[in-house]
Design a protein around this motif. Structure first.
Motif, PDB file in Angstrom:
ATOM      1  N   ASN A 212     -62.194  23.988 -23.643  1.00  0.00           N
ATOM      2  CA  ASN A 212     -63.600  23.611 -23.734  1.00  0.00           C
ATOM      3  C   ASN A 212     -63.908  22.979 -25.081  1.00  0.00           C
ATOM      4  O   ASN A 212     -63.638  23.555 -26.124  1.00  0.00           O
ATOM      5  CB  ASN A 212     -64.494  24.838 -23.528  1.00  0.00           C
ATOM      6  N   THR A 213     -64.467  21.809 -25.034  1.00  0.00           N
ATOM      7  CA  THR A 213     -64.865  21.107 -26.245  1.00  0.00           C
ATOM      8  C   THR A 213     -66.354  20.800 -26.161  1.00  0.00           C
ATOM      9  O   THR A 213     -66.794  20.072 -25.275  1.00  0.00           O
ATOM     10  CB  THR A 213     -64.082  19.796 -26.412  1.00  0.00           C
ATOM     11  N   GLU A 214     -67.115  21.383 -27.057  1.00  0.00           N
ATOM     12  CA  GLU A 214     -68.540  21.090 -27.117  1.00  0.00           C
ATOM     13  C   GLU A 214     -68.741  19.816 -27.940  1.00  0.00           C
ATOM     14  O   GLU A 214     -67.813  19.264 -28.515  1.00  0.00           O
ATOM     15  CB  GLU A 214     -69.296  22.264 -27.758  1.00  0.00           C
ATOM     16  N   LYS A 215     -69.981  19.347 -27.983  1.00  0.00           N
ATOM     17  CA  LYS A 215     -70.298  18.120 -28.714  1.00  0.00           C
ATOM     18  C   LYS A 215     -71.311  18.424 -29.820  1.00  0.00           C
ATOM     19  O   LYS A 215     -72.328  19.073 -29.573  1.00  0.00           O
ATOM     20  CB  LYS A 215     -70.877  17.069 -27.766  1.00  0.00           C
ATOM     21  N   MET A 216     -71.020  17.970 -31.020  1.00  0.00           N
ATOM     22  CA  MET A 216     -71.945  18.109 -32.133  1.00  0.00           C
ATOM     23  C   MET A 216     -72.573  16.749 -32.425  1.00  0.00           C
ATOM     24  O   MET A 216     -71.863  15.744 -32.525  1.00  0.00           O
ATOM     25  CB  MET A 216     -71.241  18.627 -33.386  1.00  0.00           C
ATOM     26  N   ALA A 217     -73.891  16.735 -32.526  1.00  0.00           N
ATOM     27  CA  ALA A 217     -74.612  15.493 -32.789  1.00  0.00           C
ATOM     28  C   ALA A 217     -75.344  15.597 -34.117  1.00  0.00           C
ATOM     29  O   ALA A 217     -75.972  16.614 -34.425  1.00  0.00           O
ATOM     30  CB  ALA A 217     -75.600  15.205 -31.662  1.00  0.00           C
ATOM     31  N   LEU A 218     -75.250  14.533 -34.907  1.00  0.00           N
ATOM     32  CA  LEU A 218     -75.996  14.385 -36.165  1.00  0.00           C
ATOM     33  C   LEU A 218     -76.967  13.226 -35.973  1.00  0.00           C
ATOM     34  O   LEU A 218     -76.542  12.109 -35.624  1.00  0.00           O
ATOM     35  CB  LEU A 218     -75.057  14.108 -37.333  1.00  0.00           C
ATOM     36  N   VAL A 219     -78.254  13.475 -36.170  1.00  0.00           N
ATOM     37  CA  VAL A 219     -79.283  12.496 -35.855  1.00  0.00           C
ATOM     38  C   VAL A 219     -80.145  12.238 -37.083  1.00  0.00           C
ATOM     39  O   VAL A 219     -80.640  13.179 -37.715  1.00  0.00           O
ATOM     40  CB  VAL A 219     -80.184  12.973 -34.694  1.00  0.00           C
ATOM     41  N   ARG A 253     -83.868  11.388 -46.303  1.00  0.00           N
ATOM     42  CA  ARG A 253     -83.803  11.148 -44.859  1.00  0.00           C
ATOM     43  C   ARG A 253     -83.322  12.420 -44.181  1.00  0.00           C
ATOM     44  O   ARG A 253     -82.108  12.681 -44.139  1.00  0.00           O
ATOM     45  CB  ARG A 253     -82.834   9.997 -44.551  1.00  0.00           C
ATOM     46  N   PRO A 254     -84.235  13.248 -43.691  1.00  0.00           N
ATOM     47  CA  PRO A 254     -83.814  14.490 -43.019  1.00  0.00           C
ATOM     48  C   PRO A 254     -82.872  14.179 -41.854  1.00  0.00           C
ATOM     49  O   PRO A 254     -83.079  13.226 -41.091  1.00  0.00           O
ATOM     50  CB  PRO A 254     -85.130  15.090 -42.527  1.00  0.00           C
ATOM     51  N   MET A 255     -81.826  14.986 -41.722  1.00  0.00           N
ATOM     52  CA  MET A 255     -80.858  14.811 -40.646  1.00  0.00           C
ATOM     53  C   MET A 255     -80.856  16.066 -39.777  1.00  0.00           C
ATOM     54  O   MET A 255     -80.876  17.189 -40.282  1.00  0.00           O
ATOM     55  CB  MET A 255     -79.462  14.563 -41.229  1.00  0.00           C
ATOM     56  N   LEU A 256     -80.816  15.879 -38.471  1.00  0.00           N
ATOM     57  CA  LEU A 256     -80.791  16.988 -37.531  1.00  0.00           C
ATOM     58  C   LEU A 256     -79.366  17.181 -37.018  1.00  0.00           C
ATOM     59  O   LEU A 256     -78.677  16.211 -36.692  1.00  0.00           O
ATOM     60  CB  LEU A 256     -81.727  16.721 -36.347  1.00  0.00           C
ATOM     61  N   MET A 257     -78.943  18.412 -36.934  1.00  0.00           N
ATOM     62  CA  MET A 257     -77.635  18.740 -36.365  1.00  0.00           C
ATOM     63  C   MET A 257     -77.836  19.679 -35.186  1.00  0.00           C
ATOM     64  O   MET A 257     -78.559  20.679 -35.288  1.00  0.00           O
ATOM     65  CB  MET A 257     -76.734  19.417 -37.392  1.00  0.00           C
ATOM     66  N   THR A 258     -77.208  19.366 -34.068  1.00  0.00           N
ATOM     67  CA  THR A 258     -77.270  20.241 -32.905  1.00  0.00           C
ATOM     68  C   THR A 258     -75.937  20.204 -32.176  1.00  0.00           C
ATOM     69  O   THR A 258     -75.167  19.247 -32.315  1.00  0.00           O
ATOM     70  CB  THR A 258     -78.400  19.805 -31.950  1.00  0.00           C
ATOM     71  N   VAL A 259     -75.653  21.257 -31.435  1.00  0.00           N
ATOM     72  CA  VAL A 259     -74.427  21.348 -30.639  1.00  0.00           C
ATOM     73  C   VAL A 259     -74.814  21.556 -29.186  1.00  0.00           C
ATOM     74  O   VAL A 259     -75.623  22.438 -28.871  1.00  0.00           O
ATOM     75  CB  VAL A 259     -73.532  22.507 -31.114  1.00  0.00           C
ATOM     76  N   VAL A 260     -74.265  20.739 -28.306  1.00  0.00           N
ATOM     77  CA  VAL A 260     -74.584  20.822 -26.878  1.00  0.00           C
ATOM     78  C   VAL A 260     -73.292  20.882 -26.076  1.00  0.00           C
ATOM     79  O   VAL A 260     -72.207  20.554 -26.574  1.00  0.00           O
ATOM     80  CB  VAL A 260     -75.427  19.614 -26.419  1.00  0.00           C
ATOM     81  N   SER A 261     -73.416  21.285 -24.837  1.00  0.00           N
ATOM     82  CA  SER A 261     -72.260  21.293 -23.945  1.00  0.00           C
ATOM     83  C   SER A 261     -71.980  19.871 -23.466  1.00  0.00           C
ATOM     84  O   SER A 261     -72.809  18.963 -23.619  1.00  0.00           O
ATOM     85  CB  SER A 261     -72.513  22.206 -22.744  1.00  0.00           C
ATOM     86  N   GLN A 262     -70.803  19.687 -22.867  1.00  0.00           N
ATOM     87  CA  GLN A 262     -70.417  18.369 -22.372  1.00  0.00           C
ATOM     88  C   GLN A 262     -71.445  17.856 -21.357  1.00  0.00           C
ATOM     89  O   GLN A 262     -71.805  16.678 -21.355  1.00  0.00           O
ATOM     90  CB  GLN A 262     -69.031  18.469 -21.717  1.00  0.00           C
ATOM     91  N   GLU A 264     -74.565  18.452 -21.179  1.00  0.00           N
ATOM     92  CA  GLU A 264     -75.873  18.173 -21.772  1.00  0.00           C
ATOM     93  C   GLU A 264     -75.886  16.926 -22.638  1.00  0.00           C
ATOM     94  O   GLU A 264     -76.946  16.485 -23.089  1.00  0.00           O
ATOM     95  CB  GLU A 264     -76.334  19.367 -22.623  1.00  0.00           C
ATOM     96  N   LEU A 265     -74.709  16.344 -22.888  1.00  0.00           N
ATOM     97  CA  LEU A 265     -74.609  15.234 -23.829  1.00  0.00           C
ATOM     98  C   LEU A 265     -75.388  14.012 -23.357  1.00  0.00           C
ATOM     99  O   LEU A 265     -76.103  13.384 -24.146  1.00  0.00           O
ATOM    100  CB  LEU A 265     -73.136  14.870 -24.052  1.00  0.00           C
ATOM    101  N   THR A 266     -75.264  13.661 -22.073  1.00  0.00           N
ATOM    102  CA  THR A 266     -75.974  12.486 -21.564  1.00  0.00           C
ATOM    103  C   THR A 266     -77.482  12.653 -21.712  1.00  0.00           C
ATOM    104  O   THR A 266     -78.191  11.726 -22.125  1.00  0.00           O
ATOM    105  CB  THR A 266     -75.614  12.247 -20.089  1.00  0.00           C
TER     106      THR A 266
END
Length: 298
Positions: A212-219, A253-262, A264-266
């Motif tokens: 299982n590989t989750e996805k981390m997003a930096l926005v 520039r505030p940056m948001l970090m979140t982790v979602v499941s595969q 939930e990525l779309t």
């Protein structure tokens, strides 16, 4: 011996007797799987994929020596040398004991399964499934926080006297073994050994990190507050706000970090684009995510 001292305050806290017993089970089970894979796939196909087991294969096919005796004859002295020469850097008592068990169990499993018929005499299949089996066994041993000794210990000794990195030292020793197999067995055997080594490393990663590989997003977005609320409410995932500064403008520039499941990525990508089409975001793999909503094991 200095490695018998109590762990210092920076070491991990004890995890209880059940976890400790499970660790020893992992070491024994992993060593057994490794030994079986060695006899079924690597030995009959002359695949000396590094390590002490690779030396055993070379000596078996050139001098007729039994691999189990070669493994015992090399692993036990290496373990003793590791204690005497490395001292505290060898490891603490629990690791040393697990390494001793792995050092003894691997040759024992090779000895007990020596008469089992080969699973295949196709060298490519031997390299593929041998790499998978050996990697699986090693990965399980590592999950038990142990080792099977061998070239890992030799690499530690080599590192101490050369100052080179441990990874380079172990790779250099394994590379020398594969190179020796090219001269003593055949070039083709050495090439198959490289395939097996690659699969071993990949399989160890699978056992250690899981499938299982989750996805981390930096926005980074000018609509950071709305973006944060949307992730919290619509996707129902936590968000961490990180302070950052633009390299060109120097603006905050505030940056948001979140982790979602595969799965939930779309939804996350569509959400980001709908709120701020100009948002800058990066998505990368995240393995072994622990915490609320994700894996809770150890």
């Amino acid at each position: 011996m200095s490695f018998l001292v109590k762990r210092d305050k920076h070491a991990a806290a004890p995890r209880g007797w059940k976890a400790a017993v499970l660790d020893y089970f992992y070491v024994i089970a992993g060593s057994t799987i490794l030994g079986i894979s060695f006899n079924l796939f690597q030995l009959p196909n002359q695949i000396a994929a590094g390590g002490v087991s690779g030396i055993g294969i070379i000596l078996h096919w050139t001098l007729g020596w039994e691999p189990a005796y070669v493994l015992w004859g090399l692993n036990i002295p290496l373990f003793i040398i590791g204690i005497l020469m490395l001292g505290k850097s060898f490891g603490y008592f629990d690791y040393a004991l697990k390494t001793l068990i792995g050092t003894l169990m691997l040759p024992l499993s090779v000895f007990l399964t020596a008469d089992w018929p080969a699973a295949t005499h196709n060298a490519l299949l031997g390299a593929l499934f041998g790499g998978i089996g050996v990697g699986l066994g090693l990965g399980i041993v590592f999950r038990g926080r142990g080792s099977t000794g061998g070239t890992a210990l030799a690499g530690q000794v080599f590192q101490k006297f050369t100052g080179l990195s441990l990874g380079f030292c172990v790779s250099a020793i394994d590379g020398a073994i594969v190179l020796a197999s090219a001269f003593t067995l055949s070039l083709e055997s050495a090439l198959y050994a490289l395939i097996s080594i690659y699969l071993q490393a990949k399989m160890i990663d699978v056992v250690q990190l899981g499938f299982n590989t989750e996805k981390m997003a930096l926005v980074i977005s000018n609509r950071e507050d709305k973006m944060r609320r949307a992730i919290l409410e619509e996707i129902d995932r936590g968000v961490t706000r990180i302070s950052s500064r633009g390299g060109y403008t120097g603006d905050d520039r505030p940056m948001l970090m979140t982790v979602v499941s595969q799965s939930e990525l779309t939804h996350l990508k569509q959400l980001i684009r709908s709120i701020d089409p100009e948002a800058f975001f990066i998505v990368t793999n995240a393995t072994e995510v622990f915490g609320n909503g994700f894996y809770r094991g150890v």
